[in-house]
Design a protein around this motif. Structure first.
Motif, mmCIF file in Angstrom:
data_model
loop_
_atom_site.group_PDB
_atom_site.id
_atom_site.type_symbol
_atom_site.label_atom_id
_atom_site.label_comp_id
_atom_site.label_asym_id
_atom_site.label_seq_id
_atom_site.Cartn_x
_atom_site.Cartn_y
_atom_site.Cartn_z
ATOM 1 N N CYS B 10 7.386 3.587 3.840
ATOM 2 C CA CYS B 10 6.415 2.701 3.194
ATOM 3 C C CYS B 10 6.638 2.666 1.682
ATOM 4 N N CYS B 11 6.694 1.440 1.119
ATOM 5 C CA CYS B 11 6.882 1.320 -0.324
ATOM 6 C C CYS B 11 5.605 0.787 -0.987
ATOM 7 N N GLY B 12 4.518 0.786 -0.226
ATOM 8 C CA GLY B 12 3.214 0.501 -0.815
ATOM 9 C C GLY B 12 3.031 -0.897 -1.372
ATOM 10 N N ALA B 13 3.761 -1.865 -0.826
ATOM 11 C CA ALA B 13 3.649 -3.219 -1.362
ATOM 12 C C ALA B 13 2.333 -3.886 -0.957
ATOM 13 N N GLY B 14 1.710 -3.382 0.094
ATOM 14 C CA GLY B 14 0.394 -3.891 0.473
ATOM 15 C C GLY B 14 0.407 -5.161 1.296
ATOM 16 N N GLN B 15 1.568 -5.589 1.744
ATOM 17 C CA GLN B 15 1.648 -6.819 2.557
ATOM 18 C C GLN B 15 0.783 -6.693 3.815
ATOM 19 N N CYS B 16 0.759 -5.494 4.395
ATOM 20 C CA CYS B 16 -0.004 -5.289 5.632
ATOM 21 C C CYS B 16 -1.501 -5.464 5.375
ATOM 22 N N VAL B 33 0.466 3.243 3.265
ATOM 23 C CA VAL B 33 -0.254 2.596 4.365
ATOM 24 C C VAL B 33 -1.172 3.555 5.136
ATOM 25 N N CYS B 55 6.019 -6.835 6.391
ATOM 26 C CA CYS B 55 6.288 -5.534 5.779
ATOM 27 C C CYS B 55 7.750 -5.477 5.316
ATOM 28 N N THR B 57 9.716 -3.108 4.480
ATOM 29 C CA THR B 57 10.572 -1.993 4.858
ATOM 30 C C THR B 57 10.420 -1.624 6.334
ATOM 31 N N VAL B 59 8.026 -0.838 8.377
ATOM 32 C CA VAL B 59 7.266 0.379 8.616
ATOM 33 C C VAL B 59 6.456 0.276 9.916
HETATM 34 S S1 SF4 Z 1 3.497 -3.679 4.125
HETATM 35 FE FE1 SF4 Z 1 4.789 -2.023 4.827
HETATM 36 S S2 SF4 Z 1 5.562 -1.077 2.950
HETATM 37 FE FE2 SF4 Z 1 3.823 -2.358 2.371
HETATM 38 S S3 SF4 Z 1 2.058 -0.979 2.361
HETATM 39 FE FE3 SF4 Z 1 2.146 -1.952 4.356
HETATM 40 S S4 SF4 Z 1 3.344 -0.534 5.588
HETATM 41 FE FE4 SF4 Z 1 3.708 0.038 3.489
#
Ligand code: SF4
Lengths: 400, 66
Positions: B10-16, B33, B55, B57, B59
């Protein structure tokens, strides 16, 4: 490839009389095949990936490196790239992951939402000031550039007072007509300037990003003072340039589509989707993301050899008809969330939610304040910045 | 539907979170996440599929009911 003086064409930047569309050659090349050779700034060749699917594949592949010092890396400038401390966009795992994760908390959705009221205030302050100015007003200078700058400075916890320094340097860093040395000095200039604030936060921590990094990362020995300043510099630079460009180009785009603009202004629920479409349609990073292969990798039917560079023109991915129907049409009602304006893979923009919220606030507020907003010059007279890593306008005269 | 995540990536981009805010969140301490509901109701399926697709990456793994 390391053969010098290749005869393959270079990545085109010039847009002619279609300033909102990627250069026409990119669409032709995409139709011809998924990958082809191009010449890069130093005269060597690299692979240009032309289609959405293959670009996603490359950006999601751990064998693709962002390390600009690796031989074969296809830099946008002719000179050897100089690495500045803390520039995590040029790092590979595992170090990349460690550094990125020191920032994910600051930019997570929840924390940006907490900032929304302040963003609204900062937007209104700038609109108040604009309202009092003699018309025409340069929207780029008085709204599009200062707003993202105020916001990122607030997130970091540094004063806006020196934003002139940031703005001049930020534009220089992306200017491809400047040498790597000049860009490097501009970059390090900002980082050196920011060191004092890192020290200040160490004496007096507050509730901001720099303080967070100082207290939780510097004092623990995870990051050095200089690294934190370098990371902050990167965020300031990128925070300035890309959102500023998006605001100006979005205004032009919406004005050219009056019916869609009307919906944008009167139906708040269409705004988030419209912002995604603007991000897709405008895709302001127009020199392509850059990678170098660390192993032989099969892409689009060819074998990219270890040590060969790749250019990933995301502005072209976002106009790929296999990914978006009628991609050259601007349509705020389409499903465009899967665009690649923020990249893809582990380097996907860390501040993407902040950028989205900035645009969701700034653009409707602007058109609500000035319902008759219009360009004060014909489009042909607007000067577009083609020689920069971030495509933008040089200025945007508007009236109302 | 069952959701599995590979937090390491997870790279914390917040797409999810943007795609399916009722199913995903980000941890207060590090922005990575957090799955709120690993077996979401049917009304969330589309949003979860979208999150998995967006997402950056890869994840999020979604096991669909058969
Ligand atoms: S979209 Fe993927 S990478 Fe980004 S916060 Fe959610 S799980 Fe992590």
């Amino acid at each position: 490839m390391t053969d010098t003086h290749s005869t393959a064409p270079s990545l085109p930047f010039h847009r002619g009389d279609a300033p909102l569309d990627p250069p026409a050659a990119l669409a032709e090349w995409r139709a011809e095949g998924p990958i082809r050779r191009v010449t890069v700034a130093n005269g060597n060749t690299a692979w240009l990936v032309t289609r959405y699917d293959e670009m996603r594949e490359v950006l999601g592949d751990p064998r693709m490196s962002s390390d600009v010092t690796k031989p074969g890396f296809p830099s946008p400038r002719a000179e050897e790239p100089k690495v500045s401390l803390g520039n995590f966009t040029q790092m590979d795992p595992p170090r990349y992951g460690v550094v990125r994760r020191t920032l994910t908390r600051t930019f997570m959705v929840k924390n940006i939402e907490r900032l929304r009221p302040r963003m609204v205030e900062m937007t209104n302050d700038l609109l108040d000031a604009m309202e009092k100015m003699p018309r025409p007003v340069d929207l780029h200078a008085h709204f599009a550039r200062p707003l993202p700058s105020h916001i990122i400075c607030e997130v970091l916890g540094i004063p806006h007072a020196d934003r002139a320094l940031f703005q001049a340097n930020a534009a220089t860093i992306g200017d491809m007509s400047k040498t790597e040395g000049v860009a490097f000095s501009a970059r390090t200039g900002i980082a050196e300037y920011l060191v004092q604030f890192v020290e200040e936060k160490d004496r007096n921590p507050g509730d901001d990003m720099l303080s967070d990094l100082v207290v939780n990362r510097m004092r623990t020995g995870e990051l050095s003072k200089e690294e934190i300043a370098g990371m902050a510099a990167l965020l300031v630079i990128n925070g300035h340039e890309s959102s500023a460009s998006m605001i100006g180009l979005s205004v032009i785009t919406l004005l050219r589509h009056p019916e869609q603009l009307h919906r944008f202004v009167t139906e708040p629920e269409v705004v988030p989707g419209a912002i995604e479409e603007l991000l897709r349609y405008l895709s302001i990073v127009h020199v392509g993301l850059r990678r170098v292969a660390t192993a032989d990798v099969e892409i689009g039917g060819v074998t990219v050899r270890k040590g060969e560079g790749l250019i990933i023109p995301i502005h072209s991915a976002n106009r790929d008809p296999d990914a978006f129907d009628a991609p050259d049409q601007f349509d705020i009602t389409r499903e465009s969330r899967h665009h690649m304006a923020f990249g893809h893979g582990l380097h996907q923009c860390i501040a993407q939610y902040m950028a989205r919220v900035e645009l969701q606030i700034a653009l409707p507020a602007l058109f609500h304040r000035f319902p008759d907003l219009r360009l004060a010059a014909p489009l042909e007279e607007i000067s577009f910045r083609e020689d920069n890593v971030v495509y933008s306008v040089h200025g945007l005269p508007v009236t109302w | 539907m069952k959701i599995e995540i590979d937090e390491e990536k997870c790279c914390g981009a917040g797409q999810c979170v943007m795609a399916a805010p009722e199913v995903f969140d980000q941890r207060e301490e590090d922005g990575l996440v957090l799955v709120l509901d690993a077996a979401p109701p049917q009304s969330q399926y589309e949003a979860v599929r979208q999150a998995a697709k967006l997402c950056p990456t890869a994840v999020i793994r979604v096991a669909e009911d058969d």
